[in-house]
Design an enzyme around this catalytic site. Structure first.
Site, PDB file in Angstrom:
ATOM      1  N   ASP A 102       5.479  -0.030  10.465  1.00 22.54           N
ATOM      2  CA  ASP A 102       5.235  -0.202  11.895  1.00 22.54           C
ATOM      3  C   ASP A 102       5.784  -1.581  12.312  1.00 22.54           C
ATOM      4  O   ASP A 102       5.991  -2.467  11.478  1.00 22.54           O
ATOM      5  CB  ASP A 102       3.733  -0.096  12.203  1.00 22.54           C
ATOM      6  N   GLN A 103       5.982  -1.730  13.603  1.00 22.43           N
ATOM      7  CA  GLN A 103       6.637  -2.936  14.116  1.00 22.43           C
ATOM      8  C   GLN A 103       5.908  -4.213  13.720  1.00 22.43           C
ATOM      9  O   GLN A 103       4.776  -4.447  14.148  1.00 22.43           O
ATOM     10  CB  GLN A 103       6.704  -2.840  15.639  1.00 22.43           C
TER      11      GLN A 103
END
Ligand code: NAG
Ligand code: NAG
Ligand code: NAG
Ligand code: NAG
Length: 404
Positions: free
Chosen positions: A273-274
């Site tokens: 995830d970012q």
């Protein structure tokens, strides 16, 4: 005569484009991937595995000009249409789609979304545009279990039921990926893996949260929908921000290797995830340097970093981690394979003419067909939260009603 001409053109395309074995469509996928992996340097792999996207900074994965490989954008959303890259049909949000209780609606919506994403990609590729939301690798569906209204981004989930979430995810994945025996139209990426939202009923920062989950609850609540994604043939998963019983999801070998690969048989790629990998240092304080963090995540089974750091994603420490003996070159090569395999199945290294999905064009974006699908989905998603003003003429004697 026409048939002969088409045959001639196709054969010509195969020969001219097939100078290197990884572009040779007569070879097996495995042979082609292995050939490609043997041609790229470890440094090139390092960069490829570091550029998963994230805003304008993290991607695309750069070109490798000497092999005539173009840039690749890994981050396109696809959750309810493709509005992030210009005009697109807007479909109801995931939670609304779940409220339709219809695998048919979900399938049609994801198929239409995928067609628009692919049509735009064909246009972008032709015009040499690469970047944010311009690719065909999706960060959808979201199969997190939503139990508390105060968690972030609940609207992107299918709600709180593991069976419903998994059933809908299955249809969504297949709708995105298409039914072609050789090619994938757009690849799915089920997220966020795992226990994102946690069994605890207390919303806290999802960036630093440590989900405490029993083995039983993990397997009965938080894994079934992901298992359905594997069964549907998803090419990707996204590992989540949180820790699971103390270990960050993107550095969690039990989750990403023992369960996901060995137990569930997944062979695709995991993207973080970012900023989830940076957060292992900054929020979780689980590691305190990029070399250890790099080794932790790659060894755990996270193939691709989605960093917000343009200058120095954590995965740029790959060569140092190898030098320090914390990561083997062999592990790195194996980690890169699913990335190139996915690109191959999406058609990147085959002659354009071989792949029917390359003929999807901009006329399909916001087509009448797709608008109708959006309208039907919206109508079926309506939920009556309160029978205000006797909207439904129900007698007061009824205490409870069941609606199906
Ligand atoms: C592609 O592979 C096949 C099977 O090994 C081989 O016969 C053929 O010569 C190759 N084509 C090119 C253009 O290298
Ligand atoms: C989006 O659609 C509108 C209305 O049809 C059109 O005017 C506009 O040019 C389109 N934009 C793009 C980027 O295609
Ligand atoms: C980093 O972590 C290691 C291992 O946990 C520890 O030995 C070391 O003291 C830490 N370094 C710093 C600067 O905190
Ligand atoms: C609820 O019903 C009343 C009476 O029909 C109406 O005046 C009111 O606007 C309705 N409220 C909402 C939120 O629809």
């Amino acid at each position: 005569m026409v048939d002969i001409m088409i045959l001639f053109v196709t054969t010509l395309a195969l020969v001219t484009a097939g100078e290197l074995p990884f572009r040779n469509t007569s070879l097996s996928w495995d042979d082609r991937v292995n050939d490609l992996i043997n041609r790229v340097t470890t440094e090139e792999i390092m960069v490829q595995m570091s550029r998963g996207g994230s805003g304008p900074h993290g991607g695309p994965a750069p070109a490798i000009p000497r092999l005539k490989i173009d840039p690749w954008s890994w981050n396109t959303e696809c959750l309810r249409g493709d509005g992030d890259s210009g005009n697109a049909t807007a479909f109801p949000q995931a939670l609304g789609l779940a409220a339709t209780w219809s695998t048919d609606v979900i399938h049609k919506v994801s198929e239409a979304t995928s067609i628009e994403v692919r049509a735009k990609y064909n246009f972008f590729r032709e015009n040499k545009q690469y970047g944010d939301h311009k690719g065909i690798s999706c960060f959808s569906p979201v199969v997190n279990i939503m139990r508390h209204p105060l968690w972030g981004r609940n609207q992107e989930t299918y709600g709180e039921d593991p069976l419903l979430s998994g059933t809908l995810a299955y249809s969504f994945v297949q709708g995105l990926q298409g039914g072609n025996p050789r090619y994938v139209r757009t690849n799915a990426g089920c997220k966020h893996m795992d226990v994102h939202g946690g069994p605890e009923n207390i919303p806290v920062s999802r960036f630093s949260f440590d989900a405490k989950v029993t083995e039983r609850d993990w397997r009965l609540t938080f894994l079934p929908a992901f298992k359905k994604c594997v069964e549907a043939g998803t090419y990707s998963f996204m590992c989540s921000f949180n820790r699971i019983n103390g270990i960050p999801a993107c550095g969690n070998k039990k989750l990403l290797t023992d369960i996901l690969r060995k137990e569930l048989g997944f062979t695709g790629y995991v993207v973080s995830d970012q900023a989830a990998i940076e957060n292992i240092i900054d929020y979780h304080h689980y590691t305190n340097n990029s070399i250890d963090t790099e080794a932790l995540c790659v060894n755990a089974g996270c193939n691709l970093e989605l960093s917000t750091n343009l200058e120095k994603p954590i995965y740029f420490s790959m060569l140092d981690a190898i030098k320090a003996g914390k990561l083997s070159k062999e592990t790195v090569l194996e980690s890169a394979k699913p990335l190139f395999y996915t690109r191959m199945k999406l058609g990147e290294f085959d002659p354009l003419k071989m792949n029917p999905y390359n003929y999807l064009d901009m006329s399909l974006v916001q087509s009448e067909d797709h608008r109708q699908i959006a309208l039907v989905a919206a109508k079926k998603s309506f939920v009556l939260l309160k029978n205000n003003g006797s909207f439904l003429p129900l007698t007061k004697r009824l205490k409870k009603i069941a609606v199906s």
